[in-house]
Structures are given as structure tokens and as C-alpha cells.
Design a protein around this motif. Structure first.
Motif, mmCIF file in Angstrom:
data_model
loop_
_atom_site.group_PDB
_atom_site.id
_atom_site.type_symbol
_atom_site.label_atom_id
_atom_site.label_comp_id
_atom_site.label_asym_id
_atom_site.label_seq_id
_atom_site.Cartn_x
_atom_site.Cartn_y
_atom_site.Cartn_z
ATOM 1 N N GLU A 13 0.800 -1.224 0.000
ATOM 2 C CA GLU A 13 0.000 0.000 0.000
ATOM 3 C C GLU A 13 0.835 1.278 0.000
ATOM 4 O OE1 GLU A 13 -3.164 -0.028 2.852
ATOM 5 O OE2 GLU A 13 -3.734 -2.068 2.311
ATOM 6 N N ASN A 14 2.070 1.219 0.487
ATOM 7 C CA ASN A 14 2.900 2.422 0.501
ATOM 8 C C ASN A 14 3.622 2.637 -0.836
ATOM 9 O OD1 ASN A 14 4.713 0.321 0.754
ATOM 10 N ND2 ASN A 14 5.998 1.356 2.235
ATOM 11 N N PHE A 15 3.490 1.691 -1.785
ATOM 12 C CA PHE A 15 4.144 1.802 -3.093
ATOM 13 C C PHE A 15 3.277 2.608 -4.048
ATOM 14 C CE2 PHE A 15 4.722 0.119 -7.427
ATOM 15 C CZ PHE A 15 6.034 0.516 -7.626
ATOM 16 N N LYS A 16 3.882 3.670 -4.597
ATOM 17 C CA LYS A 16 3.177 4.514 -5.561
ATOM 18 C C LYS A 16 4.166 5.031 -6.584
ATOM 19 C CE LYS A 16 -0.386 6.111 -2.357
ATOM 20 N NZ LYS A 16 -0.293 4.930 -1.610
ATOM 21 N N LEU A 17 3.716 5.108 -7.825
ATOM 22 C CA LEU A 17 4.499 5.711 -8.897
ATOM 23 C C LEU A 17 3.664 6.794 -9.552
ATOM 24 C CD1 LEU A 17 5.824 2.546 -10.807
ATOM 25 C CD2 LEU A 17 7.066 3.912 -9.123
ATOM 26 N N GLU A 18 4.343 7.792 -10.069
ATOM 27 C CA GLU A 18 3.712 8.782 -10.930
ATOM 28 C C GLU A 18 4.521 8.765 -12.222
ATOM 29 O OE1 GLU A 18 2.343 12.925 -9.678
ATOM 30 O OE2 GLU A 18 4.229 13.307 -10.768
ATOM 31 N N ILE A 19 3.841 8.490 -13.323
ATOM 32 C CA ILE A 19 4.488 8.375 -14.623
ATOM 33 C C ILE A 19 3.926 9.443 -15.545
ATOM 34 C CG2 ILE A 19 4.902 6.876 -16.624
ATOM 35 C CD1 ILE A 19 6.049 5.572 -14.163
ATOM 36 N N LYS A 20 4.807 10.162 -16.228
ATOM 37 C CA LYS A 20 4.394 11.099 -17.267
ATOM 38 C C LYS A 20 4.908 10.560 -18.600
ATOM 39 C CE LYS A 20 4.044 15.283 -14.521
ATOM 40 N NZ LYS A 20 4.551 16.660 -14.312
ATOM 41 N N ILE A 21 4.020 10.570 -19.593
ATOM 42 C CA ILE A 21 4.346 10.004 -20.893
ATOM 43 C C ILE A 21 3.529 10.729 -21.954
ATOM 44 C CG2 ILE A 21 2.604 8.172 -20.616
ATOM 45 C CD1 ILE A 21 4.512 6.275 -22.138
ATOM 46 N N GLU A 102 -2.183 -13.540 -11.530
ATOM 47 C CA GLU A 102 -3.030 -12.370 -11.783
ATOM 48 C C GLU A 102 -2.730 -11.210 -10.827
ATOM 49 O OE1 GLU A 102 -5.924 -11.452 -13.848
ATOM 50 O OE2 GLU A 102 -5.081 -12.944 -15.193
ATOM 51 N N ARG A 103 -1.466 -11.045 -10.472
ATOM 52 C CA ARG A 103 -1.087 -9.908 -9.627
ATOM 53 C C ARG A 103 -0.918 -8.694 -10.519
ATOM 54 N NH1 ARG A 103 3.937 -11.346 -7.695
ATOM 55 N NH2 ARG A 103 3.910 -9.704 -6.152
ATOM 56 N N TYR A 104 -1.345 -7.541 -10.020
ATOM 57 C CA TYR A 104 -1.359 -6.366 -10.877
ATOM 58 C C TYR A 104 -1.127 -5.079 -10.093
ATOM 59 C CZ TYR A 104 -6.064 -5.732 -9.007
ATOM 60 O OH TYR A 104 -7.131 -5.553 -8.159
ATOM 61 N N PHE A 105 -0.807 -4.038 -10.843
ATOM 62 C CA PHE A 105 -0.826 -2.671 -10.346
ATOM 63 C C PHE A 105 -2.123 -2.051 -10.848
ATOM 64 C CE2 PHE A 105 4.007 -2.734 -10.831
ATOM 65 C CZ PHE A 105 4.227 -2.966 -9.490
ATOM 66 N N LEU A 122 8.731 9.489 -18.214
ATOM 67 C CA LEU A 122 9.444 9.761 -16.971
ATOM 68 C C LEU A 122 8.679 9.212 -15.775
ATOM 69 C CD1 LEU A 122 10.125 13.579 -17.493
ATOM 70 C CD2 LEU A 122 11.815 11.762 -17.703
ATOM 71 N N CYS A 123 9.419 8.637 -14.837
ATOM 72 C CA CYS A 123 8.841 8.343 -13.528
ATOM 73 C C CYS A 123 9.162 9.565 -12.681
ATOM 74 C CB CYS A 123 9.446 7.072 -12.932
ATOM 75 S SG CYS A 123 8.819 6.717 -11.281
ATOM 76 N N THR A 124 8.153 10.387 -12.412
ATOM 77 C CA THR A 124 8.387 11.658 -11.721
ATOM 78 C C THR A 124 8.248 11.546 -10.206
ATOM 79 O OG1 THR A 124 6.072 12.255 -12.132
ATOM 80 C CG2 THR A 124 7.718 13.061 -13.695
ATOM 81 N N ARG A 125 7.731 10.417 -9.736
ATOM 82 C CA ARG A 125 7.613 10.199 -8.291
ATOM 83 C C ARG A 125 7.573 8.703 -8.010
ATOM 84 N NH1 ARG A 125 2.324 12.170 -5.557
ATOM 85 N NH2 ARG A 125 1.812 10.002 -5.326
ATOM 86 N N LYS A 126 8.316 8.307 -6.993
ATOM 87 C CA LYS A 126 8.305 6.904 -6.552
ATOM 88 C C LYS A 126 8.320 6.894 -5.038
ATOM 89 C CE LYS A 126 10.777 2.554 -6.738
ATOM 90 N NZ LYS A 126 11.915 1.800 -7.266
ATOM 91 N N GLU A 127 7.341 6.182 -4.472
ATOM 92 C CA GLU A 127 7.265 6.053 -3.012
ATOM 93 C C GLU A 127 7.180 4.573 -2.658
ATOM 94 O OE1 GLU A 127 3.964 8.219 -1.396
ATOM 95 O OE2 GLU A 127 4.466 10.028 -2.497
ATOM 96 N N GLY A 128 7.781 4.211 -1.548
ATOM 97 C CA GLY A 128 7.672 2.847 -1.039
ATOM 98 C C GLY A 128 8.420 1.834 -1.880
ATOM 99 N N LYS A 129 8.184 0.585 -1.530
ATOM 100 C CA LYS A 129 8.862 -0.532 -2.185
ATOM 101 C C LYS A 129 7.834 -1.358 -2.959
ATOM 102 C CE LYS A 129 11.875 -4.422 -1.245
ATOM 103 N NZ LYS A 129 12.479 -5.286 -0.254
ATOM 104 N N ALA A 130 8.178 -1.688 -4.202
ATOM 105 C CA ALA A 130 7.295 -2.502 -5.040
ATOM 106 C C ALA A 130 7.147 -3.899 -4.435
ATOM 107 C CB ALA A 130 7.862 -2.606 -6.450
#
Length: 185
Positions: A13-21, A102-105, A122-130
Motif C-alpha cells: 500500500e505504501n508503493f506509488k508511482l507517478e508516470i508522465k508520458i 493475476e497480480r497487478y498494479f 518519466l517516472c516523476t515520483r516513486k514512493e515505497g517498495k514494489a
């Protein structure tokens, strides 16, 4: 136009990405950006699913054509620009990175930025561990109790069912349409 995606995981739950494309970039480039940011291999089978508002899968975009014989459209990541299937903020997607379980984001197209473009995603933000990329199947085997061998004579007549079985009780199986068996979720 630039798309900004938020990516998360129910497992971590603490894993988050922000991707700009760029909106004209392909699903393959989005996939590779997510895998790189997560520290995952690009050797696995995976797919994007465009979802409805309740996260039900609607359209699949795959790494490669699996030889589907269906009449449904087939979208391949390398050949499909994002703006072909995504066009409005709030659209939901699932990125299945572990096909076997069937594991997913889960993903949301959080923002569209018109009048701008990006050469590379670009990955503009990464939080936590995948979460772990794959599930470890090497659990210790549980001992299985030996079942004695049986012969047909040992089973007796009751094994084959009740003599008062009435085939009409099953109804007309030809009318069965499959119903909502949960497989389309």
C-alpha cells in the motif's frame, strides 16, 4: 499531450508511482517505464487492461499476439499508442505483471496536459517498495496420507448414485447460457 498516471498496489500500500508520458507514445513504453521504476524484469508476460469505473476488465493490450481466434480486437503494446484507447482523465487500468497469479498494479489516468509533449516517458515520483515481482512457489510439500487402493466391488452400488435418480431433475442443459460465473471480472 502528456498523460500523467498514478500507479499503486494493493499488496504494498505504501508503493506509488507517478508516470508522465506522451499521449502518442505506446503502451510498450509505458510498460517499460513501470517495470524499470519497479525494478522488475522485462522477460515476463504481462498485459494492460482498460477497466470500467468498477475496475472490471474491458480491453486487453498484450505484449504479443497470443493467436486469439476470437472476433475481438487484439491490441499489441508495441503497436498501440496510448491515445488510441485512453482519452479522458480518470480512466482506470490494471497492469498485470504476474500472469500466473493475476497480480497487478492499478492505474489511473490522473491528468492530461494539452499543448505539451515528452520525448521519453518519466517516472516523476516513486514512493515505497514494489511488491515482489513473482510469487515463490517453493513451499515445503505437505505429507499426503496414503489412501488405500479400492476396487469397484469395494465401492458398492451407492458409489454410482441413488437408484431413484431422475435425469429430468437437471433441467435442459442446452438452455444454459453460462450466466455470470465471475470469469469476466
Amino acid at each position: 499531450m502528456i498523460y500523467k498516471f498514478l500507479v499503486g498496489s494493493e499488496e504494498s500500500e505504501n508503493f506509488k508511482l507517478e508516470i508522465k508520458i506522451d499521449s502518442e507514445d505506446t503502451f510498450m513504453r509505458l510498460r517499460n517505464t513501470i517495470l524499470d521504476a519497479s525494478g522488475y524484469s522485462k522477460e515476463q508476460m504481462d498485459s494492460f487492461y482498460i477497466c470500467d469505473d468498477d475496475w472490471h476488465k474491458e480491453k486487453e493490450v498484450t505484449v504479443m499476439d497470443m493467436g486469439s481466434d476470437s472476433d475481438e480486437d487484439v491490441w499489441i503494446m508495441d503497436d498501440t499508442p496510448l491515445d488510441e484507447l485512453l482519452d479522458e482523465e480518470g480512466q482506470k487500468l490494471k497492469f498485470v505483471f504476474d500472469y500466473m497469479t493475476e497480480r497487478y498494479f492499478y492505474m489511473v489516468l490522473k491528468e492530461t496536459i494539452p499543448g505539451k509533449s515528452l520525448h521519453d516517458p518519466l517516472c516523476t515520483r516513486k514512493e515505497g517498495k514494489a511488491p515482489k515481482e513473482t510469487t515463490d512457489y517453493e513451499e515445503p510439500a505437505k505429507p499426503v496420507a496414503k489412501i488405500p487402493d479400492a476396487t469397484i466391488e469395494d465401492l458398492g452400488e451407492e458409489f454410482y448414485g441413488d437408484e431413484s435418480f431422475n435425469e429430468d431433475e437437471l433441467g435442459d442443459l442446452d438452455e444454459y447460457d453460462g450466466g455470470d460465473d465471475g470469469l469476466n471480472a
